[in-house]
Design an enzyme around this catalytic site. Structure first.
Site, mmCIF file in Angstrom:
data_model
loop_
_atom_site.group_PDB
_atom_site.id
_atom_site.type_symbol
_atom_site.label_atom_id
_atom_site.label_comp_id
_atom_site.label_asym_id
_atom_site.label_seq_id
_atom_site.Cartn_x
_atom_site.Cartn_y
_atom_site.Cartn_z
ATOM 1 N N HIS A 1 1.679 2.690 8.625
ATOM 2 C CA HIS A 1 1.698 4.138 9.336
ATOM 3 C C HIS A 1 0.415 4.135 10.099
ATOM 4 O O HIS A 1 -0.608 3.553 9.665
ATOM 5 C CB HIS A 1 1.553 5.141 7.907
ATOM 6 C CG HIS A 1 2.564 4.981 6.900
ATOM 7 N ND1 HIS A 1 3.729 5.543 7.362
ATOM 8 C CD2 HIS A 1 2.755 4.495 5.876
ATOM 9 C CE1 HIS A 1 4.588 5.237 6.460
ATOM 10 N NE2 HIS A 1 3.964 4.547 5.461
ATOM 11 N N LEU B 1 6.787 8.331 2.930
ATOM 12 C CA LEU B 1 6.240 8.107 1.638
ATOM 13 C C LEU B 1 6.906 8.526 0.402
ATOM 14 O O LEU B 1 7.010 7.944 -0.470
ATOM 15 C CB LEU B 1 4.946 8.147 1.778
ATOM 16 C CG LEU B 1 4.094 7.122 2.715
ATOM 17 C CD1 LEU B 1 2.506 7.765 2.953
ATOM 18 C CD2 LEU B 1 4.147 5.970 2.364
ATOM 19 N N VAL C 1 5.581 12.735 10.079
ATOM 20 C CA VAL C 1 6.863 11.809 9.593
ATOM 21 C C VAL C 1 6.463 10.947 8.627
ATOM 22 O O VAL C 1 7.287 10.527 7.654
ATOM 23 C CB VAL C 1 6.992 10.962 10.998
ATOM 24 C CG1 VAL C 1 8.375 9.954 10.638
ATOM 25 C CG2 VAL C 1 7.577 11.846 12.082
ATOM 26 N N CYS C 2 5.401 10.177 8.507
ATOM 27 C CA CYS C 2 4.998 9.541 7.587
ATOM 28 C C CYS C 2 4.840 9.909 6.148
ATOM 29 O O CYS C 2 5.298 9.329 5.052
ATOM 30 C CB CYS C 2 3.424 8.737 7.926
ATOM 31 S SG CYS C 2 3.821 7.580 9.416
ATOM 32 N N THR C 3 4.577 11.267 6.157
ATOM 33 C CA THR C 3 4.450 12.028 4.915
ATOM 34 C C THR C 3 5.967 11.936 4.224
ATOM 35 O O THR C 3 5.955 11.608 2.999
ATOM 36 C CB THR C 3 3.931 13.451 4.889
ATOM 37 O OG1 THR C 3 2.448 13.350 5.459
ATOM 38 C CG2 THR C 3 3.894 14.222 3.777
#
Length: 211
Positions: free
Chosen positions: A37, A49, A44-46
């Site tokens: 990330h 994950l 988006v990465c939240t």
């Protein structure tokens, strides 16, 4: 450093949200999914994950360990994990590597200067128990990863490692598979595929997915 399919995944030792990680030792005899990330607290990465945490049961069924990476430090990861847990209604249950010195990012060729000279691109690696890299996908920052596809590829790799088959386009677990062209002995084919097969062409032979 450029990593290609079939290469041994580089080993490393780095801090993470779950303590110090020695990667090959941590992976043990499991399959692994390592994904990067660009930074903490990215939208988006939240979501990704959170999805990974919710898929722990699916990864466990396949003998897979997940591990993420971001260039921010552990204390930032800790705050981000609290946000992920809250906004995605889950509990992060895998390590996030703190790659502040970009050591792992450089080992895995995650810094693409034309995208960003300092932040990692969003790469994902599937690594088998022999520590070989079996899949590499790099996504643009604007597009979230498809974790159904990640699981589909793991299913395909584990199946094709065990049997002399390949999986066709859009294959999903339970669909018919392709007998590899190199397998030609009729007795061996009959032994390996007791359900029989359909020869659409001499090089394209479909058979039910082996058990």
């Amino acid at each position: 450093m450029t990593i290609r399919l079939g290469d041994i995944a580089p080993d490393f030792e780095q801090d993470s949200s779950a303590g110090r990680i020695r990667f090959h030792e941590w992976l043990g005899n499991s399959w692994g999914v390592l994904f990067s990330h660009p930074a903490d607290f990215t939208p988006v990465c939240t979501t990704e994950l959170g999805l990974t945490a919710k898929l722990k049961g699916e990864f466990d069924k396949r003998g897979v360990k997940a591990i993420a990476l971001s260039v921010d430090p552990v204390d930032s990861h800790t705050r981000w994990i609290a946000d992920i847990n809250d906004t995605q209604n889950t509990t992060v249950n895998f390590p996030i590597i703190a790659d502040g010195d970009r050591k792992v990012s450089e080992l895995y060729d995650m810094i693409h200067p034309n995208a960003n000279a300092t932040l990692t691109v969003r790469s994902l690696f599937i690594i088998d128990p022999n520590k070989k890299v079996r899949l590499i996908i790099t996504y643009p920052a604007s597009t979230g990863r498809n974790f159904d596809e990640v699981l589909r590829v793991i299913d395909s790799l584990q199946l094709t490692d065990k049997h002399s088959v390949a999986t066709p386009g859009n294959w999903k677990h339970g669909d018919d598979v392709v007998i590899v062209p190199s397998l030609q002995d009729p007795d061996e084919i009959a032994r390996r595929f007791p359900a029989g097969y359909k020869a659409i062409r001499p090089y394209l032979r479909m058979t039910p997915q082996p058990k």
